[in-house]
Scaffold this motif. Structure first.
Motif, mmCIF file in Angstrom:
data_model
loop_
_atom_site.group_PDB
_atom_site.id
_atom_site.type_symbol
_atom_site.label_atom_id
_atom_site.label_comp_id
_atom_site.label_asym_id
_atom_site.label_seq_id
_atom_site.Cartn_x
_atom_site.Cartn_y
_atom_site.Cartn_z
ATOM 1 N N SER A 163 44.193 84.380 33.430
ATOM 2 C CA SER A 163 43.425 85.718 33.685
ATOM 3 C C SER A 163 42.066 86.605 34.235
ATOM 4 C CB SER A 163 43.409 86.528 32.466
ATOM 5 O OG SER A 163 44.271 86.374 31.933
ATOM 6 N N TRP A 164 41.274 86.228 34.752
ATOM 7 C CA TRP A 164 40.398 85.913 35.527
ATOM 8 C C TRP A 164 39.982 85.022 37.675
ATOM 9 C CZ3 TRP A 164 35.893 82.772 37.296
ATOM 10 C CH2 TRP A 164 35.576 81.904 36.531
ATOM 11 N N THR A 165 40.281 84.029 37.338
ATOM 12 C CA THR A 165 40.773 83.177 38.552
ATOM 13 C C THR A 165 41.975 83.346 39.711
ATOM 14 O OG1 THR A 165 41.654 81.486 37.025
ATOM 15 C CG2 THR A 165 39.502 81.208 37.344
ATOM 16 N N TRP A 166 42.041 83.858 38.660
ATOM 17 C CA TRP A 166 43.983 84.877 39.040
ATOM 18 C C TRP A 166 44.455 85.750 39.006
ATOM 19 C CZ3 TRP A 166 48.081 80.038 40.738
ATOM 20 C CH2 TRP A 166 49.208 81.071 42.166
ATOM 21 N N PRO A 167 44.089 86.700 39.467
ATOM 22 C CA PRO A 167 44.270 88.039 37.924
ATOM 23 C C PRO A 167 45.704 88.449 39.962
ATOM 24 C CG PRO A 167 42.258 88.634 39.998
ATOM 25 C CD PRO A 167 42.573 87.484 39.787
ATOM 26 N N SER A 168 46.933 89.305 38.855
ATOM 27 C CA SER A 168 47.439 89.050 39.120
ATOM 28 C C SER A 168 49.394 90.073 38.915
ATOM 29 C CB SER A 168 48.867 87.797 39.965
ATOM 30 O OG SER A 168 49.999 88.318 40.387
ATOM 31 N N THR A 169 50.008 91.443 39.425
ATOM 32 C CA THR A 169 50.948 91.265 38.624
ATOM 33 C C THR A 169 52.111 91.728 39.433
ATOM 34 O OG1 THR A 169 50.856 93.474 40.939
ATOM 35 C CG2 THR A 169 48.990 93.726 38.959
ATOM 36 N N VAL A 170 51.729 90.143 40.465
ATOM 37 C CA VAL A 170 52.759 89.781 40.717
ATOM 38 C C VAL A 170 54.019 88.316 40.155
ATOM 39 C CG1 VAL A 170 54.548 88.498 42.738
ATOM 40 C CG2 VAL A 170 53.051 90.659 43.026
ATOM 41 N N THR A 171 52.660 88.074 39.701
ATOM 42 C CA THR A 171 53.443 86.591 39.455
ATOM 43 C C THR A 171 52.644 86.172 37.831
ATOM 44 O OG1 THR A 171 52.855 85.387 40.943
ATOM 45 C CG2 THR A 171 53.049 83.809 39.413
ATOM 46 N N THR A 172 53.953 86.089 36.841
ATOM 47 C CA THR A 172 53.051 85.662 35.777
ATOM 48 C C THR A 172 52.310 84.733 35.448
ATOM 49 O OG1 THR A 172 54.719 83.817 34.551
ATOM 50 C CG2 THR A 172 55.982 85.974 34.838
ATOM 51 N N VAL A 173 51.513 84.677 33.884
ATOM 52 C CA VAL A 173 50.406 84.241 33.350
ATOM 53 C C VAL A 173 50.459 82.840 32.985
ATOM 54 C CG1 VAL A 173 49.460 83.253 30.945
ATOM 55 C CG2 VAL A 173 49.239 85.962 32.489
ATOM 56 N N ALA A 174 51.997 82.663 32.341
ATOM 57 C CA ALA A 174 52.836 81.104 32.784
ATOM 58 C C ALA A 174 53.321 80.439 34.269
ATOM 59 C CB ALA A 174 53.838 81.165 32.011
ATOM 60 N N GLU A 175 53.281 81.017 35.433
ATOM 61 C CA GLU A 175 53.719 80.629 36.305
ATOM 62 C C GLU A 175 52.046 80.593 36.737
ATOM 63 O OE1 GLU A 175 55.644 79.385 40.060
ATOM 64 O OE2 GLU A 175 56.306 79.546 37.438
ATOM 65 N N ARG A 176 50.998 80.666 36.498
ATOM 66 C CA ARG A 176 49.848 80.677 37.316
ATOM 67 C C ARG A 176 49.174 79.635 36.968
ATOM 68 N NH1 ARG A 176 46.904 86.709 36.175
ATOM 69 N NH2 ARG A 176 48.964 87.195 35.645
ATOM 70 N N GLY A 177 49.492 79.507 35.513
ATOM 71 C CA GLY A 177 48.951 78.975 34.699
ATOM 72 C C GLY A 177 49.385 77.263 34.705
ATOM 73 N N ARG A 178 51.288 77.279 34.837
ATOM 74 C CA ARG A 178 51.683 76.063 36.151
ATOM 75 C C ARG A 178 50.987 75.394 37.097
ATOM 76 N NH1 ARG A 178 54.946 74.096 39.741
ATOM 77 N NH2 ARG A 178 55.084 76.572 40.034
ATOM 78 N N ARG A 179 51.070 76.839 38.527
ATOM 79 C CA ARG A 179 50.316 76.341 39.285
ATOM 80 C C ARG A 179 49.381 75.634 39.456
ATOM 81 N NH1 ARG A 179 52.019 79.878 43.139
ATOM 82 N NH2 ARG A 179 50.602 79.041 44.749
ATOM 83 N N SER A 197 45.996 70.871 39.335
ATOM 84 C CA SER A 197 44.940 68.946 39.305
ATOM 85 C C SER A 197 45.258 68.422 39.022
ATOM 86 C CB SER A 197 44.489 70.118 38.211
ATOM 87 O OG SER A 197 44.098 71.036 37.153
ATOM 88 N N LEU A 198 46.819 67.834 38.571
ATOM 89 C CA LEU A 198 47.050 66.731 39.120
ATOM 90 C C LEU A 198 47.000 66.198 40.292
ATOM 91 C CD1 LEU A 198 50.945 67.131 37.079
ATOM 92 C CD2 LEU A 198 48.678 66.341 36.752
ATOM 93 N N VAL A 199 47.343 66.984 41.365
ATOM 94 C CA VAL A 199 47.071 66.638 43.061
ATOM 95 C C VAL A 199 45.240 66.685 42.984
ATOM 96 C CG1 VAL A 199 46.377 67.972 45.548
ATOM 97 C CG2 VAL A 199 48.635 68.495 43.634
ATOM 98 N N LEU A 200 44.617 67.253 42.224
ATOM 99 C CA LEU A 200 42.698 67.217 42.942
ATOM 100 C C LEU A 200 42.366 65.659 42.039
ATOM 101 C CD1 LEU A 200 41.670 70.394 41.711
ATOM 102 C CD2 LEU A 200 42.047 68.902 43.737
ATOM 103 N N ALA A 201 43.652 65.476 41.190
ATOM 104 C CA ALA A 201 43.294 63.504 39.966
ATOM 105 C C ALA A 201 43.456 62.481 41.613
ATOM 106 C CB ALA A 201 43.931 63.260 39.032
ATOM 107 N N GLU A 202 44.703 63.001 42.388
ATOM 108 C CA GLU A 202 44.789 62.307 42.760
ATOM 109 C C GLU A 202 43.529 61.899 44.466
ATOM 110 O OE1 GLU A 202 48.779 62.263 44.585
ATOM 111 O OE2 GLU A 202 49.734 62.141 42.878
ATOM 112 N N LYS A 203 44.005 62.817 44.167
ATOM 113 C CA LYS A 203 42.792 63.357 46.041
ATOM 114 C C LYS A 203 41.768 62.391 45.729
ATOM 115 C CE LYS A 203 45.403 66.690 48.750
ATOM 116 N NZ LYS A 203 45.948 65.719 49.227
ATOM 117 N N LEU A 204 41.042 62.746 44.256
ATOM 118 C CA LEU A 204 40.110 62.381 43.829
ATOM 119 C C LEU A 204 39.472 60.987 44.222
ATOM 120 C CD1 LEU A 204 37.089 63.417 44.114
ATOM 121 C CD2 LEU A 204 37.561 63.419 41.408
ATOM 122 N N ALA A 205 40.344 60.937 44.030
ATOM 123 C CA ALA A 205 40.459 58.617 43.388
ATOM 124 C C ALA A 205 41.240 58.607 44.851
ATOM 125 C CB ALA A 205 41.706 58.830 43.041
#
Length: 215
Positions: free
Chosen positions: A62-78, A83-91
Motif C-alpha cells: 500500500s505504501w511501497t506501490w500505491p496504485s489505482t490500476v493494479t489490485t493489492v493482491a496482484e502487487r503483492g504477488r509481483r 523476492s524469489l528473483v533476488l534470492a537467486e541473484k544475491l547468491a
C-alpha cells in the motif's frame, strides 16, 4: 580486501501470511492482511567458514506501490515473485566485502537491471524501485546478521575501519554547499554505544483506528 570480508553463498526465503489485529487504512486503501518476507542468508569468509543470518520485512504494497490500476493482491504477488528473483541473484553475486559494501554494490550493479527485467517480463504497471528496495531489505538485514554471527561480534561493533574498507564518503554525497564531509568517517562514528537494548513501544496510526475516529 580485509580478512573479515565475506560473500553471500546462498539465500532462502519464506512467505508468512499475517492477519492484522485491526484493519489498516493507508491512503485510499484498507488492508486486513500482509505477507511478511523472511530470509535466511548464508555468508562465508576466505577460510570457508560460514554463518546463517535472518531478516524479515512486511511486503507493504500500500505504501511501497500505491496504485489505482493494479489490485493489492496482484502487487503483492509481483513483490513475492521479485523476492524469489533476488534470492537467486544475491547468491550469484560474486562480491566480497562488508555487508554495507555488498548491499551498496548490489543495488548499483544488480538491482536496477533486475527491476527493469522484472517489469519487462511481467508487463502491465511497472513495479516501483521503492517496492524492490523493500524486498531487498530483508536480505540486507540477514547479511548483516550473518556477518556478526560469523565473527562472533555484535554487528553494531562491526561498522568501523577494522571491518569496512570504504569510508562513508564512498556511500553518501553531502548536500551541495553544506560544508559536510564524510571523508574518514564511518557508521560507528554516528552510533550510540553501547547499543540500547530496549526501545519505546510505537503504534502505527491508520485511518480506521478507533481512537482516531473519536477526535
Amino acid at each position: 580486501m580485509l580478512p573479515t570480508d565475506v560473500r553471500v553463498v546462498s539465500a532462502q526465503i519464506y512467505f508468512l501470511p499475517v492477519t492484522l489485529r485491526v484493519p489498516l487504512k493507508f491512503g485510499p486503501e484498507t488492508t486486513t492482511s500482509v505477507v511478511c518476507l523472511r530470509t535466511a542468508v548464508t555468508v562465508k569468509d576466505e577460510s570457508g567458514k560460514t554463518a546463517v543470518g535472518w531478516g524479515e520485512t512486511p511486503l507493504s504494497v500500500s505504501w511501497t506501490w500505491p496504485s489505482t490500476v493494479t489490485t493489492v493482491a496482484e502487487r503483492g504477488r509481483r513483490m513475492q515473485e521479485f523476492s524469489l528473483v533476488l534470492a537467486e541473484k544475491l547468491a550469484a553475486f560474486d562480491q566480497w566485502g562488508h555487508p554495507l559494501e555488498i548491499g551498496y554494490d548490489f543495488q548499483k550493479v544488480a538491482l536496477l537491471p533486475a527491476v527493469a527485467e522484472h517489469n519487462t517480463k511481467e508487463g502491465g504497471e511497472p513495479m516501483p524501485y521503492l517496492a524492490a528496495l523493500v524486498c531487498l531489505s530483508a536480505f540486507d538485514i540477514a547479511v548483516h546478521d550473518a556477518y556478526g554471527k560469523l565473527h562472533e561480534r555484535d554487528i553494531y561493533d562491526c561498522y568501523g575501519p577494522e571491518h569496512v574498507s570504504r569510508d562513508l564518503s564512498q556511500f553518501v554525497e553531502p548536500a551541495e554547499k553544506s560544508g559536510v564531509s564524510f571523508k574518514g568517517r564511518f557508521v560507528q562514528d554516528f552510533l550510540v554505544r553501547p547499543a540500547p537494548t530496549m526501545l519505546p513501544v510505537w503504534h502505527l496510526v491508520g485511518g480506521l483506528d478507533h481512537w482516531r475516529r473519536q477526535i
